[in-house]
Design an enzyme around this catalytic site. Structure first.
Site, PDB file in Angstrom:
ATOM      1  N   LYS A  48       0.786  -1.238   0.000  1.00 48.26           N
ATOM      2  CA  LYS A  48       0.000   0.000   0.000  1.00 48.26           C
ATOM      3  C   LYS A  48       0.819   1.291   0.000  1.00 48.26           C
ATOM      4  O   LYS A  48       0.299   2.363   0.298  1.00 48.26           O
ATOM      5  CB  LYS A  48      -1.007   0.034   1.166  1.00 48.26           C
ATOM      6  CG  LYS A  48      -1.887  -1.177   1.282  1.00 48.26           C
ATOM      7  CD  LYS A  48      -2.401  -1.699  -0.033  1.00 48.26           C
ATOM      8  CE  LYS A  48      -3.513  -0.859  -0.617  1.00 48.26           C
ATOM      9  NZ  LYS A  48      -3.874  -1.394  -1.974  1.00 48.26           N
ATOM     10  N   HIS A 109       6.955  -7.091  -2.558  1.00 50.51           N
ATOM     11  CA  HIS A 109       6.751  -6.458  -1.250  1.00 50.51           C
ATOM     12  C   HIS A 109       7.696  -7.085  -0.223  1.00 50.51           C
ATOM     13  O   HIS A 109       7.532  -6.887   0.976  1.00 50.51           O
ATOM     14  CB  HIS A 109       5.316  -6.675  -0.750  1.00 50.51           C
ATOM     15  CG  HIS A 109       4.266  -5.879  -1.458  1.00 50.51           C
ATOM     16  ND1 HIS A 109       4.476  -4.604  -1.951  1.00 50.51           N
ATOM     17  CD2 HIS A 109       2.965  -6.157  -1.734  1.00 50.51           C
ATOM     18  CE1 HIS A 109       3.355  -4.157  -2.503  1.00 50.51           C
ATOM     19  NE2 HIS A 109       2.432  -5.084  -2.391  1.00 50.51           N
ATOM     20  N   SER A 139      -4.567   2.536   4.598  1.00 48.92           N
ATOM     21  CA  SER A 139      -4.783   2.004   3.256  1.00 48.92           C
ATOM     22  C   SER A 139      -4.842   0.475   3.272  1.00 48.92           C
ATOM     23  O   SER A 139      -5.692  -0.152   2.619  1.00 48.92           O
ATOM     24  CB  SER A 139      -3.654   2.490   2.336  1.00 48.92           C
ATOM     25  OG  SER A 139      -3.862   2.045   1.025  1.00 48.92           O
TER      26      SER A 139
HETATM   27  P1  A3P Z   1      -5.141   4.809  -0.476  1.00 47.27           P
HETATM   28  O1  A3P Z   1      -5.763   3.551  -0.019  1.00 47.27           O
HETATM   29  O2  A3P Z   1      -4.614   5.632   0.668  1.00 47.27           O
HETATM   30  O3  A3P Z   1      -6.007   5.617  -1.382  1.00 47.27           O
HETATM   31  P2  A3P Z   1      -0.456  -0.105  -3.740  1.00 47.27           P
HETATM   32  O4  A3P Z   1      -0.496   0.135  -5.205  1.00 47.27           O
HETATM   33  O5  A3P Z   1       0.925  -0.267  -3.189  1.00 47.27           O
HETATM   34  O6  A3P Z   1      -1.401  -1.175  -3.333  1.00 47.27           O
HETATM   35  O7  A3P Z   1      -0.932   1.247  -3.035  1.00 47.27           O
HETATM   36  C1  A3P Z   1      -2.260   1.669  -3.107  1.00 47.27           C
HETATM   37  C2  A3P Z   1      -2.372   3.069  -2.573  1.00 47.27           C
HETATM   38  O8  A3P Z   1      -1.781   3.980  -3.510  1.00 47.27           O
HETATM   39  C3  A3P Z   1      -3.822   3.494  -2.403  1.00 47.27           C
HETATM   40  O9  A3P Z   1      -3.832   4.426  -1.319  1.00 47.27           O
HETATM   41  C4  A3P Z   1      -4.072   4.155  -3.753  1.00 47.27           C
HETATM   42  O10 A3P Z   1      -5.173   5.021  -3.785  1.00 47.27           O
HETATM   43  C5  A3P Z   1      -2.765   4.913  -3.929  1.00 47.27           C
HETATM   44  N1  A3P Z   1      -2.512   5.333  -5.306  1.00 47.27           N
HETATM   45  C6  A3P Z   1      -2.627   4.611  -6.436  1.00 47.27           C
HETATM   46  N2  A3P Z   1      -2.378   5.378  -7.521  1.00 47.27           N
HETATM   47  C7  A3P Z   1      -2.095   6.624  -7.045  1.00 47.27           C
HETATM   48  C8  A3P Z   1      -1.757   7.860  -7.678  1.00 47.27           C
HETATM   49  N3  A3P Z   1      -1.673   7.971  -8.998  1.00 47.27           N
HETATM   50  N4  A3P Z   1      -1.536   8.930  -6.877  1.00 47.27           N
HETATM   51  C9  A3P Z   1      -1.627   8.836  -5.546  1.00 47.27           C
HETATM   52  N5  A3P Z   1      -1.946   7.696  -4.888  1.00 47.27           N
HETATM   53  C10 A3P Z   1      -2.171   6.598  -5.635  1.00 47.27           C
END
Ligand code: A3P
Length: 296
Positions: A48, A109, A139
């Protein structure tokens, strides 16, 4: 896991004291013996921390800002997730990576102590992205609620303890971030922060371009900034996981592209949770020079 037409929450099992899904644990020999190649680029993150975002940035750079090319497949199919293991006959991350032509971009990860040693032996490039612990926790909590591939998170109060104690899949946030931070000058590691990318995407994306040895002009850079913005990626079916069946990821519980902001922890942490967290953070992060930004 698929059982009688329904997905059920998976079992977990530790690898060297770090919690993993049972499927990953049972496949550990294959993962540990994964053969990296010298021209691999590995995107490494704690869960996340903005993995999908980073993947999209990297893919856009690799494809010189060609939006069409980046639409060729889902993010999770473009870059093999090396430790991810599904029940056969579905291909695991190792198999997908082995089938991929070089130069490969892979993602993980895994913490430093669990990373297959061939990555170090081959002096691969690593792009590590860190996100502050509080936003990661929030998240991850929402993600575990909607994702049938990970354990049930319980209530927020319960999850708070689980996360602090590192009893989540992929282990302790503290150990993960400290581990990668401590070795960042010994290997080819570009260490970035989610909060910095959010604040100044252009500046941070430029660092990635340089790290990847690319040379892109200003127009392409601007396209990449635009296309990788949260609002764009939230609408993009190749990044928002809308193609994943609802039985696996129920986006009515929480969308995969949830909020994409810095400081959402303030809407979740109570005052006393926050005080307790800060106390524990200080203790667990003692002696490391890493600094996080918690609000923009
Ligand atoms: P949130 O749950 O806080 O919104 P991962 O890809 O490692 O699983 O991380 C997911 C997190 O990154 C989520 O956070 C998601 O919304 C956020 N995320 C994905 N794309 C993004 C972007 N372009 N800009 C900012 N945050 C982003």
């Amino acid at each position: 896991l698929h059982l009688e037409g329904k997905y059920i929450k998976p079992e977990t099992k530790e690898v060297n004291g770090i919690l993993m899904t049972k499927l990953i644990s049972d496949n550990w020999d294959k993962i540990w013996n994964f053969q990296a190649k010298p021209d691999d680029l590995l995107i490494a993150t704690y869960a996340k921390a903005g993995t999908t975002w980073t993947q999209e940035i990297v893919d856009m750079i690799q494809n010189d800002g060609d939006v069409q090319k980046c639409q060729r497949a889902n993010t999770f199919d473009r870059h093999p997730f090396i430790e991810w293991t599904l029940p056969p006959p579905l291909n695991s991350g190792v198999e997908k990576a082995n089938a991929m032509p070089s130069p490969r971009i892979l993602r993980t990860h895994l913490s430093t102590q669990l990373l297959p040693p061939s990555f170090w032996e081959n002096n691969c490039k690593f792009l590590y992205v860190a996100r502050n612990a509080k936003d990661c926790m929030v998240s991850y909590y929402h993600f575990q609620k909607m994702n049938q591939g990970l354990p049930e998170p319980g209530t927020w109060e319960e999850y708070f303890e689980t996360f602090i104690n590192g009893k989540v899949v992929w282990g302790s946030w503290f150990d993960h971030v400290k581990g990668w931070w401590e070795i960042k000058d010994r290997y080819q590691i570009l260490f970035l922060f989610y909060e910095d990318i959010k604040r100044d995407p252009k500046h941070e994306i430029q660092k990635v371009i340089k790290f990847m040895g690319k040379n892109l002009d200003e127009t392409v850079l601007n396209t990449i900034v635009q296309e990788t913005a949260f609002e764009k990626m939230k609408e993009n079916p190749m990044t928002n996981r809308s193609t994943v069946p609802k039985s696996m990821m129920d986006q009515s519980i929480s969308p995969f592209m949830r909020k994409g902001m810095v400081g959402d922890w303030k809407n979740h942490f109570t005052v006393s949770q926050n005080e307790r967290f800060d106390e524990i953070y200080k203790r667990k992060m003692e002696g490391t020079s890493i600094k996080f930004c918690l609000e923009l």
